[in-house]
Motif scaffolding. Structure first.
Motif, mmCIF file in Angstrom:
data_model
loop_
_atom_site.group_PDB
_atom_site.id
_atom_site.type_symbol
_atom_site.label_atom_id
_atom_site.label_comp_id
_atom_site.label_asym_id
_atom_site.label_seq_id
_atom_site.Cartn_x
_atom_site.Cartn_y
_atom_site.Cartn_z
ATOM 1 N N VAL A 29 0.837 -1.201 0.000
ATOM 2 C CA VAL A 29 0.000 0.000 0.000
ATOM 3 C C VAL A 29 0.873 1.253 0.000
ATOM 4 O O VAL A 29 0.611 2.215 -0.735
ATOM 5 C CB VAL A 29 -0.970 0.004 1.199
ATOM 6 N N THR A 30 1.922 1.245 0.810
ATOM 7 C CA THR A 30 2.812 2.405 0.884
ATOM 8 C C THR A 30 3.474 2.682 -0.458
ATOM 9 O O THR A 30 3.508 3.822 -0.926
ATOM 10 C CB THR A 30 3.883 2.173 1.965
ATOM 11 N N LEU A 31 3.996 1.636 -1.090
ATOM 12 C CA LEU A 31 4.667 1.831 -2.379
ATOM 13 C C LEU A 31 3.690 2.258 -3.465
ATOM 14 O O LEU A 31 3.996 3.147 -4.270
ATOM 15 C CB LEU A 31 5.388 0.550 -2.786
ATOM 16 N N THR A 82 -4.210 -1.154 -2.723
ATOM 17 C CA THR A 82 -3.097 -1.277 -3.668
ATOM 18 C C THR A 82 -3.600 -1.211 -5.107
ATOM 19 O O THR A 82 -2.990 -0.549 -5.957
ATOM 20 C CB THR A 82 -2.331 -2.588 -3.429
ATOM 21 N N LEU A 83 -4.714 -1.878 -5.386
ATOM 22 C CA LEU A 83 -5.281 -1.837 -6.740
ATOM 23 C C LEU A 83 -5.794 -0.443 -7.094
ATOM 24 O O LEU A 83 -5.636 0.011 -8.232
ATOM 25 C CB LEU A 83 -6.393 -2.868 -6.869
ATOM 26 N N ILE A 84 -6.400 0.238 -6.138
ATOM 27 C CA ILE A 84 -6.883 1.605 -6.397
ATOM 28 C C ILE A 84 -5.721 2.530 -6.701
ATOM 29 O O ILE A 84 -5.747 3.295 -7.671
ATOM 30 C CB ILE A 84 -7.705 2.115 -5.198
ATOM 31 N N PHE A 85 -4.683 2.476 -5.865
ATOM 32 C CA PHE A 85 -3.515 3.331 -6.120
ATOM 33 C C PHE A 85 -2.783 2.928 -7.399
ATOM 34 O O PHE A 85 -2.239 3.781 -8.097
ATOM 35 C CB PHE A 85 -2.566 3.295 -4.928
ATOM 36 N N GLY A 86 -2.796 1.633 -7.720
ATOM 37 C CA GLY A 86 -2.206 1.195 -8.992
ATOM 38 C C GLY A 86 -2.989 1.728 -10.177
ATOM 39 O O GLY A 86 -2.405 2.139 -11.187
#
Length: 93
Positions: A29-31, A82-86
């Motif tokens: 999540v951070t990355l 993670t998918l949202i930020f990706g």
């Protein structure tokens, strides 16, 4: 002083899920968050800022994972973030 027994989960699978979500899920999540920031804003500024903010965010996400009742639920939340930020990273390129 011993730990309060109501916070200890006797099931090994849930304990492993919480530990792995805290370490790996928090890192993912951070990355992903900082990559999304770098895609939308000035990359140099985000990289300089992320040297401190990434560590702080990772530690906060680790604490959230250990405070959660279910390790599988927190894994789902972390994977969704993670998918949202990706997706935001993909749209920002």
């Amino acid at each position: 002083m011993p730990a309060n027994s109501k916070y200890l989960d006797p099931r090994v699978g849930h304990r492993i899920a919480k530990i792995s979500a805290a370490i790996l899920g928090g890192l993912l999540v951070t990355l992903a968050f900082h990559l999304a920031l770098a895609a939308w804003f000035d990359k140099t500024t985000v990289i300089i800022t992320s040297t401190y903010s990434a560590f702080i965010l990772w530690v906060v996400l680790m604490m959230v994972a250990f405070m959660a009742r279910s390790g599988l639920k927190i894994w789902g939340i972390y994977l969704a973030l993670t998918l949202i930020f990706g997706g935001l990273t993909y749209l920002g390129l």
